[in-house]
Write an enzyme that holds these catalytic residues in place. Structure first.
Site: not given
Length: 448
Positions: A68, A71-72, A148
């Site tokens: 993840h 992904e950023h 987040e």
């Protein structure tokens, strides 16, 4: 019945016409890179996805959250584009782009006009092969990811689902939150995530799926040019990473019941049992069963729990499949004093389905809904793109709408009853958040 099209790794090229006149083409390069496209007549757009079969379940303890995190970070810049330029490339032509990480894969995707597809391929290959993972950007994005995670903790529904997965799968990697935890993100270093990126984003792992007004040969040439420009050696032999065919397992659940105490107006609950693997041949039976049980406003649960008795606002059934296991269940939200009765009615509907199956008219309606919903979904190029990727990454075959409809047509009442019986014979895991009466607790504990 029209047959599905097999997708073996040792078939370098495939070209076929499928339902609706679409043209399916697939190329497996010697390096292991796979490109699969569907040219859809009449489309003026194209959806493209770069898929890496790597998700949170694949991370070692020290790498937890890296999928993840990447992904950023892949949006934060390359030697030829900074983060604003990456965004501007798509937004100035009216396109959209994003990424997503799941437990078993990561995808970087975009939707553009057909004339802008070359740009999308160029930008996505640049991101995938040449992202800098700049140290300053890494620290900035660490803060964004912590925000987040904090946002998730503020949403009771998100908390419910995260905790449910943790309890359902116990210590198995499938039970971990996809984004990581504050502790794992704070412990991550740029060099560790860089090493994860270099080891896992390779030609053997890449699947590119494109649906819409796409010329396969042109897209293949543009893709290869971009990957080579990014430093990938496409001449070096490499077989694609094997699909995740694994022996089935039943999760060793950490707890069969947990109640999360939050000051809320409603009791939110999940009742679930082990489900089916991604490639299980009973998946069409599974889908029809869920439609009848809790798939819409005509479903048994909606009619009995909400419409007839007024116990809830929201109630539905759900299923999630992974390579080696799955989960299936029911989610509902209601006032605390109605929760016990809602659970009793839900349990009764499950038992009735497992004992009596479904009626012929119910089954016919479900098959009609499946065929119609499948056809309507294919109006979306994004949905077609995801279908291509699922075929390549998960199933090992491409089944068009005609194949799906034919397979649904073969499902019988006894197939559904037997599957429901298999699922309901297992112990249920229950998770709640919000006020919980003793009566509701008793009903949920009785399911374990």
């Amino acid at each position: 019945m029209t047959n599905a099209i097999p997708l073996p790794f040792d078939l370098p090229h495939l070209d076929a016409t499928v339902a609706g006149g679409s043209r399916l083409q697939r190329t497996v390069l010697p390096s292991g890179v796979r490109l699969i496209t569907e040219h859809v007549p009449g489309s003026a757009s194209a959806s493209i996805g770069f898929y890496v079969p790597l998700g949170s379940r694949d991370e070692a303890d020290r790498e937890y959250g890296s999928s993840h995190f990447l992904e950023h970070l892949l949006f934060k810049g390359t030697p030829t584009r900074d983060a604003r330029r990456v965004a501007l490339e798509f937004e100035r032509v009216g396109g959209d782009f994003n990424a997503a990480t799941s437990r078993e894969q990561t995808v970087y995707h975009a939707r553009v006009r057909d004339q802008d597809l070359g740009m999308a391929i160029d930008v996505l290959t640049d991101m995938l092969t040449s992202s800098l993972l700049d140290t300053d950007e890494f620290e900035l994005e660490r803060g964004v990811i912590l925000e987040e995670i904090a946002m998730t903790e503020d949403d009771p529904t998100d908390v419910l689902w995260e905790r449910f997965y943790q309890n359902f799968f116990g210590d198995h990697p499938l039970g971990r939150p996809i984004a990581g935890t504050p502790e794992s993100i704070l412990a991550s270093t740029r060099d560790e995530v860089w090493d994860f990126y270099q080891r896992n984003y390779t030609p053997r792992s890449l699947v590119v799926a494109i649906a819409g007004n796409v010329d396969h040969d042109t897209a293949l040439r543009q893709l290869c040019d971009g990957l080579v420009r990014g430093g990938w050696n496409l001449d070096a032999p490499g077989e694609p990473i094997a699909r995740r065919y694994r022996d089935a397992f039943v999760p060793t659940r950490r707890s069969l019941f947990e109640a999360i105490d939050r000051e809320l107006e409603q009791t939110n609950l999940i009742i679930a049992a082990p489900g089916l693997q991604s490639g299980d041949p009973r998946r069409h039976t599974f889908g029809l069963m869920h439609h009848i049980l809790g798939g819409g406003m005509s479903s048994r649960l909606f009619h009995e729990v909400r419409e007839r008795r007024g116990l809830v606002y929201s109630v539905y059934s759900f299923a999630a499949s992974h390579a080696d296991t799955g989960v299936t269940g029911i989610s509902a939200a209601c006032m605390p004093d109605k929760a016990a009765e809602a659970v009793r009615v839900i349990r009764a509907e499950l038992e009735k389905l497992a004992t009596d199956g479904v009626g012929e008219e119910e089954l016919a309606d479900a098959k009609g809904a499946g065929a119609g919903g499948g056809a309507l979904a294919l109006e979306s190029m994004h949905a077609r793109m995801n279908r291509l990727a699922r075929a390549e990454l998960v199933l090992g075959e491409f089944a068009d709408l005609d194949v799906g409809v034919a397979r649904m047509a073969e499902v019988t009442n006894e197939d559904i009853r037997a599957l429901a019986q298999t699922l309901t014979d297992q112990s249920f895991t229950s998770e709640t958040i919000g006020p919980l009466t003793e009566a509701a607790r008793h009903e949920l504990e009785a399911l374990a």
